[in-house]
Design a protein around this motif. Structure first.
Motif, PDB file in Angstrom:
ATOM      1  N   ASP A 312       0.816  -1.216   0.000  1.00  0.00           N
ATOM      2  CA  ASP A 312       0.000   0.000   0.000  1.00  0.00           C
ATOM      3  C   ASP A 312       0.848   1.265   0.000  1.00  0.00           C
ATOM      4  O   ASP A 312       0.320   2.372   0.132  1.00  0.00           O
ATOM      5  CB  ASP A 312      -0.912  -0.020   1.238  1.00  0.00           C
ATOM      6  N   ALA A 313       2.154   1.129  -0.189  1.00  0.00           N
ATOM      7  CA  ALA A 313       3.061   2.264   0.003  1.00  0.00           C
ATOM      8  C   ALA A 313       2.814   3.394  -0.993  1.00  0.00           C
ATOM      9  O   ALA A 313       3.103   4.558  -0.689  1.00  0.00           O
ATOM     10  CB  ALA A 313       4.509   1.791  -0.101  1.00  0.00           C
ATOM     11  N   GLU A 314       2.268   3.091  -2.186  1.00  0.00           N
ATOM     12  CA  GLU A 314       2.069   4.133  -3.206  1.00  0.00           C
ATOM     13  C   GLU A 314       1.056   5.182  -2.781  1.00  0.00           C
ATOM     14  O   GLU A 314       0.955   6.236  -3.398  1.00  0.00           O
ATOM     15  CB  GLU A 314       1.611   3.518  -4.532  1.00  0.00           C
ATOM     16  N   ARG A 315       0.312   4.904  -1.742  1.00  0.00           N
ATOM     17  CA  ARG A 315      -0.704   5.859  -1.272  1.00  0.00           C
ATOM     18  C   ARG A 315      -0.311   6.522   0.047  1.00  0.00           C
ATOM     19  O   ARG A 315      -1.066   7.332   0.585  1.00  0.00           O
ATOM     20  CB  ARG A 315      -2.048   5.144  -1.085  1.00  0.00           C
ATOM     21  N   VAL A 316       0.865   6.179   0.563  1.00  0.00           N
ATOM     22  CA  VAL A 316       1.235   6.627   1.903  1.00  0.00           C
ATOM     23  C   VAL A 316       2.407   7.605   1.847  1.00  0.00           C
ATOM     24  O   VAL A 316       3.458   7.315   1.280  1.00  0.00           O
ATOM     25  CB  VAL A 316       1.589   5.431   2.805  1.00  0.00           C
ATOM     26  N   SER A 317       2.201   8.781   2.460  1.00  0.00           N
ATOM     27  CA  SER A 317       3.269   9.773   2.593  1.00  0.00           C
ATOM     28  C   SER A 317       3.723   9.837   4.047  1.00  0.00           C
ATOM     29  O   SER A 317       3.044   9.352   4.952  1.00  0.00           O
ATOM     30  CB  SER A 317       2.777  11.151   2.133  1.00  0.00           C
ATOM     31  N   ARG A 318       4.863  10.455   4.244  1.00  0.00           N
ATOM     32  CA  ARG A 318       5.424  10.602   5.599  1.00  0.00           C
ATOM     33  C   ARG A 318       5.602  12.086   5.882  1.00  0.00           C
ATOM     34  O   ARG A 318       6.223  12.805   5.090  1.00  0.00           O
ATOM     35  CB  ARG A 318       6.767   9.873   5.694  1.00  0.00           C
ATOM     36  N   GLU A 319       5.031  12.553   6.980  1.00  0.00           N
ATOM     37  CA  GLU A 319       5.119  13.964   7.361  1.00  0.00           C
ATOM     38  C   GLU A 319       5.895  14.064   8.671  1.00  0.00           C
ATOM     39  O   GLU A 319       5.660  13.285   9.597  1.00  0.00           O
ATOM     40  CB  GLU A 319       3.720  14.574   7.571  1.00  0.00           C
ATOM     41  N   THR A 320       6.795  15.025   8.748  1.00  0.00           N
ATOM     42  CA  THR A 320       7.492  15.222  10.013  1.00  0.00           C
ATOM     43  C   THR A 320       8.006  16.646  10.118  1.00  0.00           C
ATOM     44  O   THR A 320       7.830  17.464   9.198  1.00  0.00           O
ATOM     45  CB  THR A 320       8.628  14.197  10.207  1.00  0.00           C
TER      46      THR A 320
END
Length: 360
Positions: A312-320
Motif C-alpha cells: 500500500d506504500a504508493e498511497r502513503v506519505s510521511r510527514e514530520t
C-alpha cells in the motif's frame, strides 16, 4: 511508551534510546546528567539521540495540526507551491523541492518548508543579511492560499514549543558538554536561546511514484533520505505521521507502510539502529556544529530515512518536523571556522550552485 530501566536509573526505550521525562527536564534539569551522558557520550552503544516523554497535552494536537498541513501544502499544484520558493536564500525559506543533492542526485523524494518559528525577521545589519540570506532572510508564509490558511500559526506554535524544550535540554546538557567544549565558558543554552538563526523544516516525503518507484526488498537503507549529519548544535524531531490518500476527503492516519520504514541511526560504535519516536514524544539529536565546538569529542548523529517495501506504500506519505538549534553566524566553532563559514561549506556540499537551492 514501553521502557526499561537499568541499574544507573537511566530509562531506555526498547531500541536503546535514552528517555527522560519532560517534568524532570523542567523542574530539575541538572539531575539528568547521567542520562545526557549516556545519550550523547562516546560509549559505543550511545545513539546520539534522547527521547523526551510526558509532554504537556497541548503537544499532540499541535503536532497533528501542522503535519496535516504539510500534506495539504505538498498536494497543492506545482505552480502554487513554487510561488512560495525563495531562490535568493538558496531555498532556505519557504518551499524547497528537488534542490538538495542527496546520494549524488537531486532529492525529489521529499519536499520541505523552511521558516524561523521564533523570529519572522532577524534584527541584524544589512551586511549580515546580505552575506547570510540562508539564515537572516524573512519568513515566507502561504497566507494567500486558503487550503492552508492556518499554516503560519500552526508552524509557529509547534516550532516554539520544540524550541522551548530544546533550550531546557541545553541547560541539562551544560555540565556534560562544558568539559568537552574548546571554550569552556560557552553556554549551550545561551548559544541557542539568543540565536537568530533558528530554522525549522516541515517535511513531506512523497509516496513512491513512477519517478521514484516502490523500492525492492533489497532497497538501500537510506532510500527516503540519505545518510547525513545535521549542522546544528541540537536538532529537535517530532515523531513522523504517515498519511494514506483516500478516494475522497481527508487522508487517514495509518501505521508506517512497513516495519522497516522510518528513522535509522548509527551508534557511536557504528551499529545501525532503527529508532522509533512515539507520537506523544519529542527527540533531540546532536549536530555537526556541536562536534566542531568540542573538537570532535561529541560527535554528530549520522541518520537516514528508509521507505520500506509494502503493497500500500504508493498511497502513503510521511510527514514530520525538525527544528535546528544553532548559534549565530559569528560564533567561533573552531580555530579556523565560525558557524557562518561552516554553514557555507555545508551548503556548497549539498547544492549545485548559488541559484540551485539550499536548506538544512
Amino acid at each position: 511508551m514501553a521502557t526499561v530501566a537499568n541499574n544507573s536509573n537511566i530509562t531506555l526505550t526498547p531500541e536503546g534510546a535514552v528517555s527522560i521525562s519532560y517534568n524532570a527536564l523542567i523542574s530539575a534539569p541538572l539531575s539528568l546528567a547521567s542520562s545526557v551522558e549516556k545519550a550523547f557520550g562516546s560509549h559505543p552503544d550511545s545513539l546520539g539521540i534522547i527521547i523526551v516523554r510526558d509532554l504537556p497535552p497541548t503537544y499532540a494536537p499541535a503536532r497533528e495540526r501542522l503535519l496535516r498541513l504539510a500534506y495539504r501544502f505538498a498536494n497543492l499544484d506545482t505552480q502554487t507551491r513554487e510561488g512560495y520558493a525563495d531562490p535568493k536564500s538558496r531555498y532556505s525559506f519557504g518551499w524547497s523541492h528537488g534542490k538538495e543533492i542527496m546520494n549524488g542526485k537531486p532529492d525529489t523524494m521529499k519536499g520541505s518548508y523552511y521558516a524561523n518559528p521564533v523570529l519572522d525577521e532577524p534584527s541584524v545589519s544589512s551586511a549580515l543579511r546580505e552575506a547570510y540570506p540562508e539564515y537572516y532572510g524573512k519568513n515566507i508564509w502561504p497566507s494567500g492560499t486558503p487550503e492552508v490558511q492556518d499554516f503560519e500559526q500552526a508552524f509557529k506554535d509547534l516550532g516554539r514549543f520544540v524550541f522551548g524544550v530544546g533550550c531546557q535540554l541545553a541547560v541539562a546538557c551544560q555540565p556534560f558538554a562544558s568539559s568537552y567544549l574548546t571554550d569552556s565558558s560557552l553556554s549551550l543554552a545561551d548559544l541557542i536561546g539568543t540565536s537568530q538563526t533558528v530554522k525549522a523544516r516541515l517535511l513531506h516525503y512523497f509516496p513512491p511514484s513512477p519517478e521514484n518507484p516502490l523500492p525492492a526488498e533489497d532497497e538501500a537503507i537510506d532510500s527516503w533520505c540519505g545518510f547525513h549529519l545535521d549542522h546544528s548544535l541540537l536538532t529537535g524531531l517530532c515523531s513522523a505521521m504517515y498519511l494514506r490518500r483516500e478516494p475522497a476527503g481527508e487522508p487517514s492516519v495509518v501505521q508506517s507502510p512497513s516495519p522497516s520504514s522510518g528513522l535509522y541511526i548509527r551508534t557511536r560504535g557504528g551499529t545501525l539502529t532503527k529508532v522509533s519516536i512515539p507520537a506523544d514524544c519529542l527527540a533531540f539529536q546532536t549536530g555537526e556544529a556541536l562536534e566542531l565546538a568540542t573538537a570532535g569529542k561529541l560527535r554528530a548523529t549520522p541518520h537516514c530515512v528508509r521507505v520500506g517495501a509494502a503493497p500500500d506504500a504508493e498511497r502513503v506519505s510521511r510527514e514530520t518536523f525538525a527544528l535546528f538549534m544553532q548559534p549565530n553566524v559569528d560564533q567561533q566553532l573552531s580555530a579556523t571556522e565560525d558557524f557562518g563559514q561552516f554553514s557555507k561549506r555545508i551548503f556548497d556540499k549539498h547544492y549545485k550552485d548559488e541559484s540551485a537551492g539550499a536548506g538544512m
